[in-house]
Design an enzyme around this catalytic site. Structure first.
Site, PDB file in Angstrom:
ATOM      1  N   GLU A   1      60.434  22.740  28.590  1.00 50.97           N
ATOM      2  CA  GLU A   1      59.349  22.498  29.548  1.00 50.97           C
ATOM      3  C   GLU A   1      59.140  23.723  30.420  1.00 50.97           C
ATOM      4  O   GLU A   1      58.031  24.046  30.812  1.00 50.97           O
ATOM      5  CB  GLU A   1      59.677  21.271  30.418  1.00 50.97           C
ATOM      6  CG  GLU A   1      58.544  20.925  31.382  1.00 50.97           C
ATOM      7  CD  GLU A   1      58.701  19.571  32.056  1.00 50.97           C
ATOM      8  OE1 GLU A   1      59.629  18.823  31.704  1.00 50.97           O
ATOM      9  OE2 GLU A   1      57.870  19.270  32.934  1.00 50.97           O
TER      10      GLU A   1
ATOM     11  N   GLY B   1      57.563  10.417  29.768  1.00 52.43           N
ATOM     12  CA  GLY B   1      57.974   9.344  30.694  1.00 52.43           C
ATOM     13  C   GLY B   1      59.328   9.636  31.310  1.00 52.43           C
ATOM     14  O   GLY B   1      60.312   8.941  31.019  1.00 52.43           O
TER      15      GLY B   1
END
Ligand SMILES: Cc1cc2nc3c(=O)[nH]c(=O)nc-3n(C[C@H](O)[C@H](O)[C@H](O)COP(=O)(O)OP(=O)(O)OC[C@H]3O[C@@H](n4cnc5c(N)ncnc54)[C@H](O)[C@@H]3O)c2cc1C
Length: 398
Positions: free
Chosen positions: A244, A127
């Site tokens: 990431e 999120g």
């Protein structure tokens, strides 16, 4: 720099191949190779197979149940997995939130969450993005206000990948709006089943439901779900982003896609001859193959530098830009190779319940949806324009 593999690394490659031969379920690799849709259960089965072998948490230190591998082993593992048709593991728990919990979390958070990530009890989603906060992530507006031993969270997240399957979401939330944007953000772990959390699907250009909007309306989150200190979440956010972007060059996947492209070009015909013999097509194929070889070499140089104790810096932006451009170029060539068979949008043929006759050869159905889906590569994980800004500033000194 030495980019030749040692005997020990080659033995490791053989060990990975042996494992994949027996450990990767055949129905799953068939789906990956055929470009068909994977179910939640498929992802969980592959996750469980890797966990059983102790090869799931490739970025974690050994004491927490990770492999403790260096970058070269991780690179070999990625390459072999892609070649065998293994799906990418869902990264949000294992590769993203776990390293943050290991570095910034409390002992209690580590004890609770890490085993649940390994055994698949928790499916995490990310999120970060909001309408108005994507490239400019520090402008997140979702608010968390302290009320006793809870935070009360209100706001909206977007582009939440596979949030429809998740039971946990890690969020950047604003806990102080009166200071510089980066200084008033906190990193919260939120239960998706808590009252006030609503997930709404976003169906993308390829007809798939992969991403979602997540609405947070008066969601009560226990303060023990704060990772690190209040208002210091930006440090966690940036640390997570380095993970990431790990492996974002996607060399193994690009090599597998290129092999598939060549196989298709051998089967397709132009003017009575296999397309792979067509001079114009061969030139395009050669260009993309040379680009991929250059990317692989750059990737190996970065891996070798990291193995020697360095840290990947702006080079990872080059890998991201070139890696995604090359994968998009391969998908584009695949579509061109299949010619008119790439035109029908056979999205329904990708599911396991499909029992009609698909149009064209067996490799045709995924082509159009895949081509559209790969548009995302240059956007997520930090858009390519933003990566080019980083290269311009940090490498070219512009
Ligand atoms: C398929 C998909 C899955 C995703 N999954 C997730 C997820 O699970 N969780 C999550 O939190 N986020 C997710 N994202 C969000 C993703 O990280 C953002 O889309 C991305 O960071 C870009 O932000 P934005 O969409 O707000 O675009 P914007 O920031 O509005 O940018 C729009 C365009 O302007 C360009 N631009 C912006 N600023 C500059 C600048 N300074 N210089 C030059 N060009 C600029 C951008 O490169 C882009 O082309 C996903 C996105 C996609 C497409």
């Amino acid at each position: 720099m030495d980019i030749t593999y040692t005997a020990e690394e080659q033995a490791f490659r053989a060990e990975v191949r042996d494992f994949l031969r027996d450990g990767l379920p055949g129905d799953i690799s068939d789906k990956v190779r055929g470009g068909r849709r994977l179910t939640r259960d498929d992802h969980l089965r592959w996750h469980a197979a890797l966990n059983a072998r102790g090869w799931l948490a490739v970025h974690w230190p050994k004491e927490h149940g990770g492999t403790g591998w260096g970058p070269v082993r991780r690179h070999i593992f990625d390459e072999e997995c892609a070649a065998a048709g293994a799906p990418q593991i869902i990264p949000f728990g294992v590769n993203m939130v776990a390293p943050v919990i290991i570095k910034f979390g409390t002992e209690e958070q580590k004890r609770h969450y890490l085993p649940r990530i390994l055994d698949g009890t928790d499916w995490w989603c990310q999120g970060y993005s909001e309408p108005g906060a994507g490239s400019d992530l520090a402008s997140v507006k979702t608010r968390a206000v302290r009320d006793g031993d809870h935070y009360v969270v209100n706001g909206q997240k977007t582009w939440t990948t596979l949030g429809q399957h998740a039971n946990m979401i890690f969020c950047l939330v604003r806990t102080d709006a009166s200071v510089k944007p980066q200084e008033g953000i906190s990193f919260l772990l939120i239960d998706m089943d808590a009252p006030g959390v609503t997930v709404r699907p976003i169906v993308t250009l390829d007809g798939e439901h992969e991403v979602n909007e997540v609405f947070l309306d008066e969601v009560r989150v226990p303060v023990e779900n704060l990772v690190g200190q209040e208002n210091k979440g930006w440090t966690c956010a940036k640390y997570l982003l380095t993970y990431e972007r790990t492996g974002i060059a996607g060399v193994g996947m690009a090599k597998a896609a290129l092999r598939h492209l060549k196989a298709v070009a051998r089967r397709q015909e132009r003017c009575g001859r296999p397309l792979i013999e067509d001079p114009i097509f061969r030139r395009r194929l050669a260009e993309v193959e040379i680009d991929l070889m250059a990317l692989e070499m750059t990737n190996l140089r970065v891996v070798a530098a990291v193995q020697g104790g360095g840290v990947p810096g702006a080079e990872s932006s080059i890998l991201k830009v070139r890696g995604t451009e090359i994968r998009q170029a391969i998908t584009d060539l695949l579509r061109r190779a299949a010619g008119p068979y790439a035109l029908p949008f056979q999205h329904e043929a990708l599911g396991s319940g499909f029992n009609e006759e698909p149009v064209g050869p067996d490799y045709a159905a995924p082509l159009a949806p895949q081509y559209f889906n790969r548009r995302k590569l240059s956007i997520y994980g930090g858009s390519n324009e933003i990566q080019k800004n980083i290269v311009a500033k940090m490498i070219l000194g512009l």
